[in-house]
Structures are given as structure tokens and as C-alpha cells.
Design an enzyme around this catalytic site. Sequence first.
Site, PDB file in Angstrom:
ATOM      1  N   ASP A  67     -14.548   5.438 -86.064  1.00  0.00           N
ATOM      2  CA  ASP A  67     -14.520   4.275 -86.943  1.00  0.00           C
ATOM      3  C   ASP A  67     -13.120   3.964 -87.466  1.00  0.00           C
ATOM      4  O   ASP A  67     -12.181   4.751 -87.292  1.00  0.00           O
ATOM      5  CB  ASP A  67     -15.499   4.474 -88.120  1.00  0.00           C
ATOM      6  CG  ASP A  67     -15.424   5.875 -88.723  1.00  0.00           C
ATOM      7  OD1 ASP A  67     -14.395   6.550 -88.550  1.00  0.00           O
ATOM      8  OD2 ASP A  67     -16.389   6.289 -89.377  1.00  0.00           O
ATOM      9  N   ASP A 136     -23.969  10.144 -98.361  1.00  0.00           N
ATOM     10  CA  ASP A 136     -25.233   9.414 -98.228  1.00  0.00           C
ATOM     11  C   ASP A 136     -25.899   9.661 -96.865  1.00  0.00           C
ATOM     12  O   ASP A 136     -26.824   8.963 -96.491  1.00  0.00           O
ATOM     13  CB  ASP A 136     -25.018   7.909 -98.458  1.00  0.00           C
ATOM     14  CG  ASP A 136     -24.077   7.282 -97.428  1.00  0.00           C
ATOM     15  OD1 ASP A 136     -23.629   7.990 -96.492  1.00  0.00           O
ATOM     16  OD2 ASP A 136     -23.798   6.073 -97.550  1.00  0.00           O
ATOM     17  N   HIS A 138     -24.463   9.423 -93.903  1.00  0.00           N
ATOM     18  CA  HIS A 138     -24.001   8.617 -92.771  1.00  0.00           C
ATOM     19  C   HIS A 138     -23.313   9.456 -91.708  1.00  0.00           C
ATOM     20  O   HIS A 138     -22.680  10.463 -91.996  1.00  0.00           O
ATOM     21  CB  HIS A 138     -23.118   7.441 -93.220  1.00  0.00           C
ATOM     22  CG  HIS A 138     -21.784   7.808 -93.799  1.00  0.00           C
ATOM     23  ND1 HIS A 138     -21.190   7.075 -94.796  1.00  0.00           N
ATOM     24  CD2 HIS A 138     -20.918   8.828 -93.529  1.00  0.00           C
ATOM     25  CE1 HIS A 138     -20.021   7.615 -95.090  1.00  0.00           C
ATOM     26  NE2 HIS A 138     -19.830   8.679 -94.336  1.00  0.00           N
ATOM     27  N   GLU A 143     -24.257   3.516 -92.459  1.00  0.00           N
ATOM     28  CA  GLU A 143     -24.817   3.717 -93.786  1.00  0.00           C
ATOM     29  C   GLU A 143     -26.345   3.710 -93.727  1.00  0.00           C
ATOM     30  O   GLU A 143     -26.925   3.234 -92.743  1.00  0.00           O
ATOM     31  CB  GLU A 143     -24.328   2.597 -94.712  1.00  0.00           C
ATOM     32  CG  GLU A 143     -22.809   2.543 -94.857  1.00  0.00           C
ATOM     33  CD  GLU A 143     -22.206   3.722 -95.637  1.00  0.00           C
ATOM     34  OE1 GLU A 143     -22.798   4.823 -95.655  1.00  0.00           O
ATOM     35  OE2 GLU A 143     -21.123   3.539 -96.217  1.00  0.00           O
TER      36      GLU A 143
HETATM   37  P1  PGA Z   1     -15.453  13.999 -95.407  1.00  0.00           P
HETATM   38  O1  PGA Z   1     -16.158  12.659 -94.907  1.00  0.00           O
HETATM   39  O2  PGA Z   1     -15.207  14.821 -94.182  1.00  0.00           O
HETATM   40  O3  PGA Z   1     -14.162  13.547 -96.041  1.00  0.00           O
HETATM   41  O4  PGA Z   1     -16.379  14.662 -96.342  1.00  0.00           O
HETATM   42  C1  PGA Z   1     -17.261  12.739 -94.074  1.00  0.00           C
HETATM   43  C2  PGA Z   1     -17.821  11.369 -93.793  1.00  0.00           C
HETATM   44  O5  PGA Z   1     -17.763  10.480 -94.647  1.00  0.00           O
HETATM   45  O6  PGA Z   1     -18.376  11.188 -92.707  1.00  0.00           O
END
Ligand code: PGA
Length: 261
Positions: A67, A136, A138, A143
Site C-alpha cells: 500500500d 482494527d 486490517h 479496513e
Molecule cells: P504496525 O502497523 O506494524 O506499525 O503496527 C501494522 C499495520 O497497520 O498493518
Amino acid sequence: MRVLIVKNYDEMSKEAGKIVKNRLEQKPDLVLGLATGSTPLGLYKELIRMHKEDSVSFAKVRTFNLDEYLGLKPDNEQSYHYFMFENLFKHIDIPRENIYIPDGQTKDPEKFCQWYEDEIEKAGGLDLQVVGIGGDGHVGFNEPGSSLASRTRVKTLDEGTIKDNSRFFAKPEDVPHFAITMGVGTILESKEILFVANGAGKSAIVARAIEGPVTSQVTASILQIHPKAVAILDEAAAADLQRKDYYKYAEEQARRFEKSL
Ligand code: PGA
């Protein structure tokens, strides 16, 4: 799903690194899906170390990132372009033209997203996709409520995600509200998925993703239906798993079995 529980972040990163190294040995022109965020940073350090110390080469590898924020220039320090070059690409021998990251500046997202999907297909599909999990649930920036069949497209970021990611920005208002992300369906088509998570803050959502129902409300739960997904978790992130003891026992048995061959 194979669930490998390790002591800490360092071990999680090393185990993930071993898997990438092994797949690279089997296929030097591996098509590798990559993720950003704090979680895979240790894995990237490990890959850099392997490149420098163990002569692991990425010269034939193609990478596709999950992404990118919409609206950020590649030289913006918060962009995932910047993140990937700083934390991995500029330290290894991957050719620039083998690196694919969604274009956050595209004027025609729909066309771009189709192009991105086509490039993945032309590359022969993803061999191994690295993923983390958001607070959340994702995977990518899919999302809650994202179609489990979704393809690469623009998603509106959840308020919680914006809050989580504001730690990287000077002001919360600076966090983009949109991103281009591979879809859940795109991710699921990878031949193998390497899911990494660490820290107590992730334990509840990790348990929902691994042991809860497969639901679009926790898009990472889709990994349950993947034929070859491995979750590497540190003890803190694994703390809420009901079947933690079984996963550990199964890993021990697998190691014992391998030795007996
Ligand atoms: P993080 O993010 O590795 O910074 O916890 C994970 C994500 O949002 O997929």
C-alpha cells in the site's frame, strides 16, 4: 495456519528472515510482497544483514508493496516509498526497476490500480507476501468492511488507523485519509503469506484474526483460509490465543519429526 510463537521481537524478525532466505534460495527471482509499519522493520534489518554478511542477493527479486498513502510524494518522509528505500531497498542489491510500490500521486487511481494488478500477474503472481495487522484487524489498508474479494483500489482510512499512524507524522491532521492498497483478494492469491505481529497492543486483534470467525470486520482473518500462511508472533502478541499451548506443542512435534527423517 501455522502459528509460530517466539520469545520476542528480535526472534520474530529472525524467524521471518529465515523463511525469506529459504524461499530466496529455492527461487532467486522470488516475487516478494512487502509491508510497511513498525512490525517488519526488524525483518528488513535482518534481510540487510543477510545481504551484507551472508551474500544473500536480491538482484533477481521483484517486490510489490501492499500500500501507499494517496497524496504523498515519494520523497515525503512519511510515504511508504521513502520508508521502503530508507529501511530496505537502498541497503540491498535490488534493481530499481524491480521495485513496485503503489503510486500515491496518480491522477487516475482506477487505471493505476488495474496496472498494479496486471504487473503482479505478469510477474507470475506473488510468491510470498509479508503482512502485519492493524489495530482494527486490517491487512494492507483493508479496513473493516472491505470485501474479502477486493482487488487493489483506493480505501478511506479508518479513524483508528489515522490515529495509530499519526505517531509518524508531525500533526494528526497531516495523516492522509486515503490510501491505495492491494485488496484482500489480491493478498490471498499470494502463494504463501508471512504474517508478523508483536507486542501486547496487538494480542486481542491477533486472537480475533487467528481464532475468531473469518469476517470482513477483521480482514486479516482471511488468512485462515489461505493454504500456506504462517503467523510469527512474539509472546506478547500471542497472549490472547486460546490454543497457544497447542501451537507450541505442534511446532515442537514438527521439529522432532524433521530431525527423525
Ligand atoms: P504496525 O502497523 O506494524 O506499525 O503496527 C501494522 C499495520 O497497520 O498493518
